[in-house]
Design an enzyme around this catalytic site. Structure first.
Site, mmCIF file in Angstrom:
data_model
loop_
_atom_site.group_PDB
_atom_site.id
_atom_site.type_symbol
_atom_site.label_atom_id
_atom_site.label_comp_id
_atom_site.label_asym_id
_atom_site.label_seq_id
_atom_site.Cartn_x
_atom_site.Cartn_y
_atom_site.Cartn_z
ATOM 1 N N VAL A 22 -32.504 -41.265 -15.718
ATOM 2 C CA VAL A 22 -33.830 -41.848 -15.515
ATOM 3 C C VAL A 22 -34.526 -41.245 -14.292
ATOM 4 O O VAL A 22 -35.746 -41.130 -14.254
ATOM 5 C CB VAL A 22 -33.742 -43.391 -15.411
ATOM 6 N N SER A 36 -45.261 -37.997 -6.620
ATOM 7 C CA SER A 36 -45.355 -38.382 -8.038
ATOM 8 C C SER A 36 -46.215 -37.385 -8.821
ATOM 9 O O SER A 36 -47.252 -36.924 -8.335
ATOM 10 C CB SER A 36 -45.977 -39.779 -8.164
ATOM 11 N N LEU A 37 -45.788 -37.079 -10.024
ATOM 12 C CA LEU A 37 -46.530 -36.146 -10.872
ATOM 13 C C LEU A 37 -47.491 -36.879 -11.809
ATOM 14 O O LEU A 37 -48.260 -36.251 -12.536
ATOM 15 C CB LEU A 37 -45.546 -35.289 -11.680
ATOM 16 N N GLY A 82 -35.953 -52.649 -13.021
ATOM 17 C CA GLY A 82 -37.173 -52.433 -13.798
ATOM 18 C C GLY A 82 -36.985 -51.420 -14.916
ATOM 19 O O GLY A 82 -37.182 -51.730 -16.094
ATOM 20 N N THR A 120 -44.559 -49.038 -9.882
ATOM 21 C CA THR A 120 -43.194 -48.513 -9.867
ATOM 22 C C THR A 120 -42.363 -49.183 -8.784
ATOM 23 O O THR A 120 -42.796 -50.163 -8.153
ATOM 24 C CB THR A 120 -43.212 -46.969 -9.766
ATOM 25 N N LYS A 161 -42.007 -53.559 -9.931
ATOM 26 C CA LYS A 161 -42.182 -53.808 -11.366
ATOM 27 C C LYS A 161 -41.956 -55.250 -11.776
ATOM 28 O O LYS A 161 -42.506 -55.701 -12.779
ATOM 29 C CB LYS A 161 -41.230 -52.916 -12.164
ATOM 30 N N GLY A 209 -27.442 -49.800 -14.071
ATOM 31 C CA GLY A 209 -28.691 -50.221 -13.435
ATOM 32 C C GLY A 209 -29.528 -51.055 -14.372
ATOM 33 O O GLY A 209 -29.915 -50.596 -15.454
ATOM 34 N N ASP A 223 -42.405 -47.902 -20.174
ATOM 35 C CA ASP A 223 -41.167 -47.209 -19.793
ATOM 36 C C ASP A 223 -40.179 -47.149 -20.953
ATOM 37 O O ASP A 223 -39.575 -46.112 -21.229
ATOM 38 C CB ASP A 223 -40.482 -47.920 -18.621
HETATM 39 P P1 NAD Z 1 -35.031 -51.240 -9.528
HETATM 40 O O1 NAD Z 1 -34.809 -51.453 -8.094
HETATM 41 O O2 NAD Z 1 -35.934 -52.169 -10.260
HETATM 42 O O3 NAD Z 1 -33.626 -51.256 -10.277
HETATM 43 C C1 NAD Z 1 -32.512 -50.540 -9.844
HETATM 44 C C2 NAD Z 1 -31.253 -51.321 -10.233
HETATM 45 O O4 NAD Z 1 -30.118 -50.513 -9.985
HETATM 46 C C3 NAD Z 1 -31.054 -52.605 -9.447
HETATM 47 O O5 NAD Z 1 -30.745 -53.652 -10.347
HETATM 48 C C4 NAD Z 1 -29.883 -52.294 -8.512
HETATM 49 O O6 NAD Z 1 -29.092 -53.441 -8.232
HETATM 50 C C5 NAD Z 1 -29.122 -51.293 -9.330
HETATM 51 N N1 NAD Z 1 -28.289 -50.382 -8.556
HETATM 52 C C6 NAD Z 1 -28.593 -49.726 -7.414
HETATM 53 N N2 NAD Z 1 -27.604 -48.907 -7.055
HETATM 54 C C7 NAD Z 1 -26.632 -49.028 -7.995
HETATM 55 C C8 NAD Z 1 -25.368 -48.418 -8.196
HETATM 56 N N3 NAD Z 1 -24.901 -47.523 -7.329
HETATM 57 N N4 NAD Z 1 -24.655 -48.785 -9.287
HETATM 58 C C9 NAD Z 1 -25.119 -49.707 -10.156
HETATM 59 N N5 NAD Z 1 -26.308 -50.302 -10.027
HETATM 60 C C10 NAD Z 1 -27.068 -49.975 -8.957
HETATM 61 O O7 NAD Z 1 -35.557 -49.719 -9.684
HETATM 62 P P2 NAD Z 1 -36.256 -49.061 -10.979
HETATM 63 O O8 NAD Z 1 -37.711 -49.238 -10.901
HETATM 64 O O9 NAD Z 1 -35.536 -49.517 -12.175
HETATM 65 O O10 NAD Z 1 -36.027 -47.509 -10.718
HETATM 66 C C11 NAD Z 1 -34.735 -46.923 -10.814
HETATM 67 C C12 NAD Z 1 -34.875 -45.406 -10.872
HETATM 68 O O11 NAD Z 1 -35.530 -45.017 -12.080
HETATM 69 C C13 NAD Z 1 -35.717 -44.797 -9.762
HETATM 70 O O12 NAD Z 1 -35.128 -43.593 -9.381
HETATM 71 C C14 NAD Z 1 -37.038 -44.501 -10.429
HETATM 72 O O13 NAD Z 1 -37.732 -43.442 -9.820
HETATM 73 C C15 NAD Z 1 -36.589 -44.110 -11.803
HETATM 74 N N6 NAD Z 1 -37.594 -44.250 -12.851
HETATM 75 C C16 NAD Z 1 -37.835 -43.176 -13.652
HETATM 76 C C17 NAD Z 1 -38.736 -43.291 -14.688
HETATM 77 C C18 NAD Z 1 -39.007 -42.113 -15.581
HETATM 78 O O14 NAD Z 1 -40.023 -42.111 -16.243
HETATM 79 N N7 NAD Z 1 -38.122 -41.151 -15.669
HETATM 80 C C19 NAD Z 1 -39.387 -44.496 -14.913
HETATM 81 C C20 NAD Z 1 -39.099 -45.570 -14.088
HETATM 82 C C21 NAD Z 1 -38.206 -45.436 -13.050
#
Ligand code: NAD
Length: 280
Positions: A225, A17-18, A136, A69, A73, A133, A109
């Site tokens: 994301v 993580s950064l 969180g 994270t 979340k 998706g 976020d």
């Molecule tokens: P999460 O587990 O809370 O949510 C992921 C969702 O995606 C779930 O509802 C799951 O059912 C769904 N899912 C999984 N595979 C799927 C697919 N192939 N098709 C459709 N839906 C699918 O996870 P999260 O915390 O929301 O994180 C998701 C991603 O976002 C991670 O890679 C995380 O590192 C990234 N993220 C990035 C930032 C940023 O600042 N850029 C911030 C938060 C999270």
């Protein structure tokens, strides 16, 4: 202040993580001593069930705050004393502030995502947007996207109940018909103007594309994301098709800007954090 601010991140697979570098460097510019501790569930082979223990430690060790994270979340919510209106509406917490003996959950976020999106694609067509998706990050972005002016948001998740539940909640908050659960990705993307990707697909741990490459069209903008790696398979495929893209890095910077403000009460320099992030 002479004391050291202790903050941290709870999540799984966060060693690269950064966020620690972003928070510690910005604190340094403000003359603050801030230590950012990674609390990685993978190193103890544990999951969200460890959260009560960790939050007790956070209270007793005097942490000023936390980032939260994947995959915590939503699981962290019942363990907090209160939530900001934004975090409550989103049903997801990415930042916790520890003040006066209380743990208060926030979400930076969504605001981080829209701050960056507007900066990158100010003229994007927001008529019909497909969001992949609804966990969180996805639910935070869904709220932010509707607030930013997306007219119709289509939600798709491998867990259809999750997409349907979020659509109902969004329609209740922002007006009927603003959000619909898409029955499948092909239907949701057919006449869409933009695609927001918020599943973990494309992370180092889950390589691959979240949708069939043939569904991408040049007119579609694509907002990613995932930010580790910064250049995902989806972004590469979208660029190859001629789509305008936004990477996940700017959202990471945006959420860090909001979290720094909450942890320290100081106004961060967003441009400085962004420039630092791009050098990491
Ligand atoms: P999460 O587990 O809370 O949510 C992921 C969702 O995606 C779930 O509802 C799951 O059912 C769904 N899912 C999984 N595979 C799927 C697919 N192939 N098709 C459709 N839906 C699918 O996870 P999260 O915390 O929301 O994180 C998701 C991603 O976002 C991670 O890679 C995380 O590192 C990234 N993220 C990035 C930032 C940023 O600042 N850029 C911030 C938060 C999270």
């Amino acid at each position: 202040p002479h004391h050291k601010l202790l903050v941290g991140l709870i999540g799984a697979g966060i060693q690269r993580s950064l966020t620690p570098a972003m928070q510690e460097e910005e604190a340094r510019h403000h003359g603050l001593r801030l230590h950012y501790q990674l609390i990685d569930l993978d190193t103890t082979k544990s999951g969200p069930e460890l959260l009560p223990t960790l939050l007790t430690a956070v209270r007793t060790m005097g942490f000023a705050g936390l980032n939260i994270t994947f995959p915590c979340k939503q699981a962290v919510i019942p363990l907090l004393d209160d939530l900001s209106d934004e975090a409550r509406a989103m049903g997801a917490v990415n930042t916790v502030v520890h003040r006066d003996g209380k743990l208060i959950g926030h979400n930076t976020d969504g605001s981080g995502w829209s701050w960056n999106f507007k900066r990158q694609l100010p003229d994007a067509d927001l008529s019909r947007v497909l969001l992949l998706g609804t966990g969180g990050a996805g639910s935070a972005i869904a709220h932010a996207a509707l607030r930013m002016g997306v007219k119709e948001l289509r939600l798709y998740d491998v867990d259809p109940a999750r997409a349907k539940g979020l659509a109902a909640e969004l329609n209740r908050l922002y007006g009927a018909g603003r959000a619909v659960a898409a029955s499948d990705i092909a239907a949701g993307i057919a006449d869409a103007t933009g695609l927001i990707h918020a599943t973990p697909m494309g992370m180092d741990k889950m390589p691959g594309l979240p949708l069939a490459e043939e569904l991408l069209r040049p007119e579609l903008w694509v907002s990613e994301v995932v930010y580790f790696p910064i250049d995902t398979a989806l972004l590469k495929a979208a660029r190859a098709k001629g789509c305008r893209t936004v990477d996940g890095g700017g959202m990471a910077v945006g959420q860090a800007v909001g979290a720094f403000r909450l942890f320290t009460g100081r106004e961060p320099d967003a441009g400085r954090i962004d420039a630092h992030f791009r050098r990491l």
